[in-house]
Design an enzyme around this catalytic site. Structure first.
Site, mmCIF file in Angstrom:
data_model
loop_
_atom_site.group_PDB
_atom_site.id
_atom_site.type_symbol
_atom_site.label_atom_id
_atom_site.label_comp_id
_atom_site.label_asym_id
_atom_site.label_seq_id
_atom_site.Cartn_x
_atom_site.Cartn_y
_atom_site.Cartn_z
ATOM 1 N N GLY A 169 0.839 -1.196 0.000
ATOM 2 C CA GLY A 169 0.000 0.000 0.000
ATOM 3 C C GLY A 169 0.874 1.246 0.000
ATOM 4 O O GLY A 169 1.906 1.290 0.672
ATOM 5 N N GLY A 196 -0.584 4.582 0.260
ATOM 6 C CA GLY A 196 -1.331 5.768 0.671
ATOM 7 C C GLY A 196 -0.525 6.548 1.691
ATOM 8 O O GLY A 196 0.703 6.407 1.768
ATOM 9 N N LEU A 197 -1.202 7.350 2.488
ATOM 10 C CA LEU A 197 -0.464 8.170 3.456
ATOM 11 C C LEU A 197 0.349 7.308 4.407
ATOM 12 O O LEU A 197 1.512 7.583 4.671
ATOM 13 C CB LEU A 197 -1.430 9.050 4.242
ATOM 14 C CG LEU A 197 -2.043 10.187 3.443
ATOM 15 C CD1 LEU A 197 -2.907 11.052 4.343
ATOM 16 C CD2 LEU A 197 -0.984 11.046 2.788
ATOM 17 N N GLY A 203 1.267 3.939 4.105
ATOM 18 C CA GLY A 203 2.254 3.103 3.424
ATOM 19 C C GLY A 203 3.345 3.908 2.729
ATOM 20 O O GLY A 203 4.523 3.561 2.814
ATOM 21 N N SER A 247 -16.972 16.922 0.946
ATOM 22 C CA SER A 247 -16.245 17.095 2.195
ATOM 23 C C SER A 247 -17.140 17.594 3.322
ATOM 24 O O SER A 247 -17.981 18.469 3.149
ATOM 25 C CB SER A 247 -15.120 18.092 2.018
ATOM 26 O OG SER A 247 -14.596 18.408 3.296
ATOM 27 N N ARG A 253 -19.942 12.771 12.844
ATOM 28 C CA ARG A 253 -20.469 12.112 11.654
ATOM 29 C C ARG A 253 -21.576 11.107 11.932
ATOM 30 O O ARG A 253 -22.575 11.071 11.232
ATOM 31 C CB ARG A 253 -19.323 11.399 10.941
ATOM 32 C CG ARG A 253 -18.381 12.377 10.314
ATOM 33 C CD ARG A 253 -17.234 11.696 9.648
ATOM 34 N NE ARG A 253 -16.452 12.698 8.940
ATOM 35 C CZ ARG A 253 -15.347 12.448 8.282
ATOM 36 N NH1 ARG A 253 -14.862 11.225 8.243
ATOM 37 N NH2 ARG A 253 -14.714 13.406 7.655
ATOM 38 N N HIS A 280 -18.164 4.995 4.400
ATOM 39 C CA HIS A 280 -17.025 5.837 4.086
ATOM 40 C C HIS A 280 -15.709 5.311 4.647
ATOM 41 O O HIS A 280 -14.704 5.248 3.957
ATOM 42 C CB HIS A 280 -17.308 7.236 4.646
ATOM 43 C CG HIS A 280 -16.188 8.195 4.492
ATOM 44 N ND1 HIS A 280 -15.618 8.449 3.268
ATOM 45 C CD2 HIS A 280 -15.519 8.968 5.383
ATOM 46 C CE1 HIS A 280 -14.655 9.351 3.429
ATOM 47 N NE2 HIS A 280 -14.558 9.665 4.696
ATOM 48 N N LEU A 302 -6.235 11.346 8.015
ATOM 49 C CA LEU A 302 -4.959 11.760 7.432
ATOM 50 C C LEU A 302 -3.919 11.861 8.531
ATOM 51 O O LEU A 302 -2.771 11.469 8.375
ATOM 52 C CB LEU A 302 -5.125 13.102 6.708
ATOM 53 C CG LEU A 302 -6.210 13.134 5.628
ATOM 54 C CD1 LEU A 302 -6.217 14.479 4.914
ATOM 55 C CD2 LEU A 302 -5.988 12.039 4.610
#
Lengths: 258, 642
Positions: B45, B47-48, B50, B289, B335, B406, B446
């Protein structure tokens, strides 16, 4: 809606390719272009035929994975729109749509509509970053950056690396892609230390990958789903000139000393 | 009293919470700089989590192999995160602190996360922003040149850093740049278009992976001294979700079936601000968003089935239900609460749009107060995206939104060092379970991905590697041969079914079951039904699926078929976990446990624990283990955002 699609089918990088015609029924105006192709593939699988291979991932216009030439335009007829964001309501019922891969010497076809864009990664490896190791950063507010500068850097940084600029360019140039990254890092003070080396190295790699040069057609900006401005190519040239000149001076000095 | 399973040693250091991480780091074993290059670490991976981990490990001197399913590491799904990243910088002087970010995250997670992990996350948050700015991430700034912040759900301070509506993209490109720099330096080898299909263990330690080369179809073997999973979450189990179409659970599911425990699988997040579903052919739901809730007001008509265009409905005839029910937080309620409130008004018949399943998100008041230019600057790209997808102009009429799956808080169980229950196997970012409890706050994904990737794993992995010197293990070891044969057999099996129904049909049906029974609101009867239905569907899959062309080279339908096979098992585990957790908390809302006004009712004495599931045998009920959660620093209260 009922749509006729002529799609480029090609079994491999060295195989000959050709357009094949298919009909897709039950297309809804709110469907995305790729959902229309999903529907076609469902039909093909049901008939025992090989589905049309195409790349896509986020399906909301940010990952840069999808890329189709639709009726001759990279990412299709809409401005500032990726193939995955494009909706079928922009086409008429009964329309015939031609779908081809992004074509360029730097993007060999893998299969059907899938192309190999790994050249972009290799260009980035030559300098598309600021050389800072994790853990060595000063406080984020230690260096003020004017809002206008940060905004301009962000305009350039919005590039999604899809390659539409290359596909749209009559020279198959990656100048807008390279220019966007060079401009982002040249605008920011953090990127200053490496700016001369960066521009030269990235352009050399772009050439080595078989991308053409820029001759100011500006088709790239028109095709760019993020509307990235050709102004960044002007900045790339300025950075390249400064970098190439500095390299020349270094060589001259070295020769003088010999 | 909740039993502590002997399998689950959380390795949380002793001492006051403020000093745990620094003292732990000081006590971690180190690998000599000259020896680091002799170690190989696999990171799956990019992404942020990995991407940042692979780059940082390489900077430290390790030999890194980096894998991703995309054609480039820059396309990992972190790229799609829009709103921002939280950090306790207190640049706004509005009372923020590490403590407050810690507290907000624990409370937002409805008291189902580990205190020590969350405190460390808050502590590292400020350094993440420093690192990203140094790497050239063009965060939004004020005219004076300092960094700008915005507010986000679940917090009363302004601590979210952002880069227009593309924060995930910009942070990912920062990590990607760092990764590319290490590729150029020869310390990272990149393996794009690879899908991990098996974990290889030798003598009880994770020692490698088996991948399918997605272009040639070749089954490839890779050996290493440690393996890190940074493969994201599993929301696509719902079929329609905000995730990218290639997001999947296969890599972590292989680890689970190899013996790694899977924690809190039922903790999934339904995001409140997504575009409503429009038709059958739909392939995903698009997220808008959450930052839009800063300036947007959520409402429905007070009168059921009011068909007037929204602009013609007078103020007095609108129900701003979030502001009404949660006056303190209003449109910025967390959320899970905002999602359930939207579902409730739609279930009661007040929803709008052709399906009756959407609510308005209205920017008229903010536009009047701030002007269209400011709105364009803040949300321009989101408004444009909405316009293209729906054909409606959000500058002129309110958006229509509805909740969608999500993010998954559950994932592989990890200890304080991010190691799973398999020695040498680590899990980072959304792939692990550790920091968000039963509900993640906006702009915290993030933060966690980068904290894990940049700072935590690169420090903790040395502790393991120092004890396990490189032994020259190669892929000729029989464990690799056996694992590769298993993968090939599974592929042959899938292609051999050659039934009548498409992979997509099965995924769609699984998604329907999950959404209806294991979605925003759950109950015992529905969950039992879901388990039965999923088992039936799974049995049918292996008799009736049609993968289509039998080609074993580039064949996306074959990729999807393998992923759906795993989702059909994971879905059952999610339902089982939801059934066994006999309480409501965060995103896990059991209808049997709610207050008179519809708030979640937790059962702290019996369920203040992590549930971690151990695979036993195919089609057998897995074993449920528990890790008690002790709260020393925060007082457990009923979450109130009123």
């Amino acid at each position: 809606m009922k749509i006729e699609v002529k799609i480029w089918r090609q079994a491999g990088p060295t195989e000959p390719g050709a357009l094949a015609t298919y009909t897709v029924d039950d297309v809804l105006p709110d469907m995305s272009f790729l959902e229309m192709l999903d529907g076609l593939n469902e039909q093909l699988v049901a008939r025992g035929e090989r589905p049309v291979e195409f790349d896509s991932d986020c399906r909301e216009g940010i990952c840069g994975t999808c890329g189709l030439v639709i009726n001759g335009a990279a990412h299709g007829p809409q401005q500032a729109c990726t193939s995955c964001e494009l909706r079928m309501r922009h086409f008429d019922d009964g329309a015939t749509i031609t779908v081809e891969p992004f074509r360029a010497r730097g993007f060999p076809v893998v299969r059907d509509l899938v192309v190999d864009r790994s050249a972009f990664d290799r260009i980035m490896q030559q300098g598309g970053y600021i050389s800072v190791n994790t853990g060595s950063a000063p406080d984020a507010n230690a260096m003020p950056i004017a809002k206008e500068v940060a905004d301009r850097a962000m305009d350039a940084a919005a590039c999604i690396g899809c390659g539409a600029c290359v596909a749209a360019c009559p020279n198959g140039s990656a100048s807008l892609f390279v220019g966007a990254k060079v401009a982002q890092l040249a605008l920011l003070p953090q990127g200053d230390a490496e700016r001369k080396r960066r521009a030269v190295a990235m352009v050399q790699q772009m050439d080595a990958e078989g991308f053409g040069n820029c001759s100011n057609h500006a088709e790239c900006e028109a095709a760019c789903p993020k509307s990235i401005s050709v102004d960044h190519i002007a900045r790339l040239r300025s950075e390249y000139r400064k970098g190439a000149w500095a390299a020349l001076r270094r060589n001259e000095k070295r020769n003088d000393q010999r | 009293m909740i039993a502590q399973s002997p399998l689950l040693d959380d390795r949380i250091p002793a001492g006051p919470i403020q000093h745990k991480w620094s003292e732990h780091k000081a006590g971690i074993k180190l690998v000599n700089p000259a020896n680091k290059r002799k170690y190989t670490v696999i990171v799956v991976g990019t992404g942020l989590a990995g991407g940042a981990a692979a780059a940082t490990l390489a900077e430290l001197g390790y030999n890194v192999l980096s894998f991703c399913i995309q054609d480039s590491p820059r396309r990992a799904h972190s790229v799609a995160a829009q709103g921002g990243i939280n950090a306790a910088k207190n640049y706004q002087n509005d009372g923020d602190s590490v403590w407050r970010l810690f507290y907000d995250t624990i409370k937002g997670g409805d008291f189902r996360a580990r205190e020590a992990n969350v405190y460390r996350l808050a502590e590292l948050s400020a350094g993440i922003i420093d690192q990203c700015v140094a790497a050239g991430v063009p965060f939004a700034r004020e005219y004076g040149g300092t960094l700008a912040n915005r507010s986000f759900g679940g917090a009363q301070v302004s601590r979210t850093f952002y880069a227009r509506g593309q924060t995930g993209q910009q942070l990912l490109l920062g990590a990607y740049g760092a990764l590319m720099r290490q590729v150029a330096a020869g310390r990272v080898s990149l393996f794009p278009r690879r899908e991990m299909l098996e974990l290889v263990q030798v003598e009880g330690r994770a020692r490698g992976i088996i991948c399918r080369n997605l272009v040639t179809g070749a089954i490839e073997k890779y050996a290493a001294d440690a393996v890190c999973m940074a493969t994201g979450g599993y929301s696509t189990v719902f079929y329609l979700s905000t995730n990218a179409v290639n997001c999947n659970a296969t890599a972590i599911w292989r680890c689970y079936k190899q013996g790694a425990l899977f924690a809190n699988p039922c903790f999934t997040q339904i995001h409140p601000t997504c575009l409503p579903q429009s038709g059958e052919g739909q392939s995903k739901l698009t997220l808008m968003s959450e930052s839009l809730r800063n300036d947007g007001r959520v409402w429905v008509p007070k009168q059921k089935g009011d068909a007037r265009p929204p602009q013609e409905i007078p103020e007095a005839e609108r129900d701003y239900f979030l502001e009404r029910r949660y006056p303190a937080f209003g449109n910025l309620a967390p959320r899970d609460i905002a999602s359930r409130a939207a579902k409730a008004v739609c279930d009661d018949g007040f929803g709008v749009g052709s399906t009756g399943y959407s609510v308005y998100l209205d920017f008229a008041e903010a536009t009047e107060r701030l002007g269209a230019d400011v709105m364009r600057e803040r949300y321009g790209n989101l408004f444009a995206m909405y316009h293209e997808i729906t054909g409606e102009n959000p500058y002129q009429r309110p958006m229509r939104i509805y909740p969608a799956p999500h993010y998954t808080m559950g994932g592989l169980w990890v200890d304080y060092n991010l190691m799973t229950t398999i020695p040498g196997l680590y899990a980072l970012g959304e792939a692990n379970f550790s920091d968000h409890g039963a509900n993640r706050l906006g702009a915290s994904a993030l933060m966690q991905g980068l904290a894990d990737g940049y700072f935590i794993l690169p420090a903790t992995i040395a502790d393991y590697l120092a004890d396990h010197r490189p032994d020259g293990l190669g892929t000729d070891h029989e464990a690799f041969t056996t694992a590769a044969a298993t993968v090939e057999e599974r592929t042959r099996h899938l292609l051999g079914v050659n039934g009548k129904q498409s992979v997509r049909d099965f995924h769609w049906e699984l998604g329907r079951i999950m959404w209806e029974q294991v979605g925003m609101a759950r109950n015992e009867k529905g969950l039992r039904q879901a388990i039965t239905d999923i088992r039936t569907l799974r049995a049918d899959y292996w008799r009736n699926v049609k993968v289509g062309s039998a080609d074993t080279d580039l064949n996306k339908n074959l990729e999807f078929a393998g992923r759906v096979a795993d989702f059909l098992e994971l879905g059952e585990l999610m339902a089982r976990d939801a059934l066994e957790r006999v309480e409501s908390c965060g995103g896990h809302f059991r209808e049997e446990f709610q207050t008179a006004d519809g708030e979640a009712v937790r059962d702290d004495p019996n369920f203040s624990h992590v549930a971690a599931w151990q695979h036993t045998a195919e089609d057998k009920v897995p074993t449920r283990h528990t890790e008690p959660l002790d709260f020393e620093y925060v007082e457990l209260t009923q979450r109130s955002y009123k």
